[in-house]
Design an enzyme around this catalytic site. Structure first.
Site, PDB file in Angstrom:
ATOM      1  N   SER A   1       0.802  -1.232   0.000  1.00  0.00           N
ATOM      2  CA  SER A   1       0.000   0.000   0.000  1.00  0.00           C
ATOM      3  C   SER A   1       0.834   1.281   0.000  1.00  0.00           C
ATOM      4  O   SER A   1       0.351   2.321  -0.426  1.00  0.00           O
ATOM      5  CB  SER A   1      -0.922   0.012   1.220  1.00  0.00           C
ATOM      6  OG  SER A   1      -0.166  -0.152   2.405  1.00  0.00           O
TER       7      SER A   1
ATOM      8  N   ASP B   1      -4.164   7.429   8.243  1.00  0.00           N
ATOM      9  CA  ASP B   1      -5.084   6.543   8.953  1.00  0.00           C
ATOM     10  C   ASP B   1      -4.263   5.818  10.027  1.00  0.00           C
ATOM     11  O   ASP B   1      -3.147   6.234  10.325  1.00  0.00           O
ATOM     12  CB  ASP B   1      -5.839   5.602   7.983  1.00  0.00           C
ATOM     13  CG  ASP B   1      -4.912   4.703   7.178  1.00  0.00           C
ATOM     14  OD1 ASP B   1      -3.744   4.520   7.589  1.00  0.00           O
ATOM     15  OD2 ASP B   1      -5.355   4.172   6.141  1.00  0.00           O
TER      16      ASP B   1
ATOM     17  N   HIS C   1      -1.145   4.183   7.696  1.00  0.00           N
ATOM     18  CA  HIS C   1      -0.404   4.787   6.580  1.00  0.00           C
ATOM     19  C   HIS C   1      -0.069   6.254   6.817  1.00  0.00           C
ATOM     20  O   HIS C   1      -0.934   7.019   7.250  1.00  0.00           O
ATOM     21  CB  HIS C   1      -1.237   4.701   5.291  1.00  0.00           C
ATOM     22  CG  HIS C   1      -1.617   3.303   4.919  1.00  0.00           C
ATOM     23  ND1 HIS C   1      -2.863   2.788   5.188  1.00  0.00           N
ATOM     24  CD2 HIS C   1      -0.906   2.324   4.334  1.00  0.00           C
ATOM     25  CE1 HIS C   1      -2.899   1.529   4.754  1.00  0.00           C
ATOM     26  NE2 HIS C   1      -1.725   1.226   4.246  1.00  0.00           N
TER      27      HIS C   1
END
Ligand SMILES: *[C@@H]1O[C@H](CO)[C@@H](O)[C@H](O)[C@H]1NC(C)=O
Ligand SMILES: *[C@@H]1O[C@H](CO)[C@@H](O)[C@H](O)[C@H]1NC(C)=O
EC number: 3.1.1.-
Length: 350
Positions: free
Chosen positions: A38, A325, A328
């Protein structure tokens, strides 16, 4: 008068030299090609049957136009920021984007898929694209380049592009719990590092010659880990997890150094751990106010579908936060990391 002229000449020479370096940099790296998770995904998960998605607001709130593109951040991610540093483009396309035209492939793409890892089990649990399957898509990418732009162009891209591999956080933080009956912490970290080395060898066999691999990060310090494992009041870092990340790095770094000597081209170990750890320990030094909570929602557990526009707690100024978040970093934190790393490492790949 004489002195002034010499000074002037020196300045002109320095400027010419600086421009030459700059043009050289931009001229010698035709594309950026990225594999991983990610941190580097710019939308490859959007059409996958996985819960690990983020192509909805408030993800992307600081992206140009405020679009939620499937990047796991408030704005751009390191694949974009590094492509920009290389003078290629402001954003790096996701290979799975169905609207990509052949020309869009020329400056590089990212195959990265949020939630994936070096351990094939990681991608399986999350229903995302394993790094090994990303290599299969990479082969397809090269044949597309050959078909549309010829063998020479494909050769140029393989030999001169910068290839980046960024993974391990999901293996360490999640899959280890499912693998603990087979491995202890040290042997799992070693298994992952050996997998990363194997990945680099495969990439080199396919023709890549300038390859950088990110170290593991202090994943025990992300807000989610603090909330779950850091103690109810203290919310400290998950130290055993950080130690696993360090073990992974201790095994990976010398292995890549010897690969660098053995293979033609450049193989770089890129230490991200120390930079991010220092940022988290000393946020003010880098202009951040909050390091232990994410901006989205209450920032303690919020991630993916829990971080959505119905959540009323999202902060207004994500630039003050290291984390977007609970897992991340924000674009601004990524920018600090990328600026810091590129200064140290990028000169080695030109
Ligand atoms: C490459 O060129 C772009 C403009 O085309 C510039 O913004 C960028 O800073 C240059 N990259 C480097 C590393 O000098
Ligand atoms: C957002 O936070 C950053 C970092 O603390 C600060 O420099 C900036 O002024 C803030 N912006 C606003 C609009 O408050």
């Amino acid at each position: 008068m004489m002195k002034l002229q010499i000074l002037w000449l020196a300045l002109v020479l320095i400027t010419v030299e600086a421009n030459a370096v700059k043009q050289g940099i931009n001229a010698t790296i035709p594309a950026l090609i990225v594999f991983g998770d990610s941190i580097m995904d710019t939308g490859n998960n959007n059409n996958l049957p996985t819960l690990l998605k983020c192509n909805f607001p408030p993800y992307g709130k600081d992206y140009p136009g405020g679009f939620a593109t499937g990047r796991f951040s408030d704005g751009r991610v390191p694949s974009d920021l590094i492509a920009e540093k290389l003078g290629l483009a402001k954003t790096l396309p996701a290979y799975m984007n169905p609207y990509l035209k052949p020309e869009d492939l020329l400056k590089g793409v990212t195959f990265a898929s949020g939630g994936t890892g070096y351990d094939p089990l990681t991608a399986k649990i999350m229903s995302v694209i394993s790094v090994w399957d990303q290599l299969i898509y990479f082969k397809e990418y090269i044949s597309k380049i050959k078909r549309h732009f010829g063998e020479e162009k494909a050769k140029e891209i393989l030999e001169h592009s910068f290839f980046l591999v960024v993974s391990s956080s999901n293996d360490l933080a999640h899959t280890y719990l499912a693998q603990a009956h087979r491995y202890d912490r040290t042997s799992y970290a070693n298994f992952l590092a050996d997998s990363a080395v194997h990945f680099v060898k495969e990439l080199h066999k396919l023709g890549a010659r300038k390859i950088g691999v990110f170290s593991a990060v202090p994943v025990g310090c992300v807000p989610l880990q603090r909330t779950v494992f850091g103690g109810f009041f203290t919310r400290g870092c998950n130290q055993p997890l950080n130690n696993m990340a360090k073990q992974f790095n201790a095994r990976l770094s010398p292995a890549l150094d010897s690969l660098d000597k053995e293979l033609d081209g450049v193989i770089l170990y890129i230490n991200v751990y120390d930079t991010l750890f220092d940022m988290i320990q000393h946020p003010k030094k880098y202009g951040f106010e909050v390091a232990d909570k994410g901006c989205c929602g209450k920032g303690l557990l919020t991630i993916s579908y829990m971080c959505n526009s119905l959540n009323p707690f999202t902060c207004s100024n994500s630039s003050a936060y290291i984390f977007w978040d609970s897992y991340h970093p924000t674009e601004r934190a990524y920018q600090v990391i990328v600026d810091n790393l590129l200064e140290k490492y990028l000169s080695k790949v030109y």
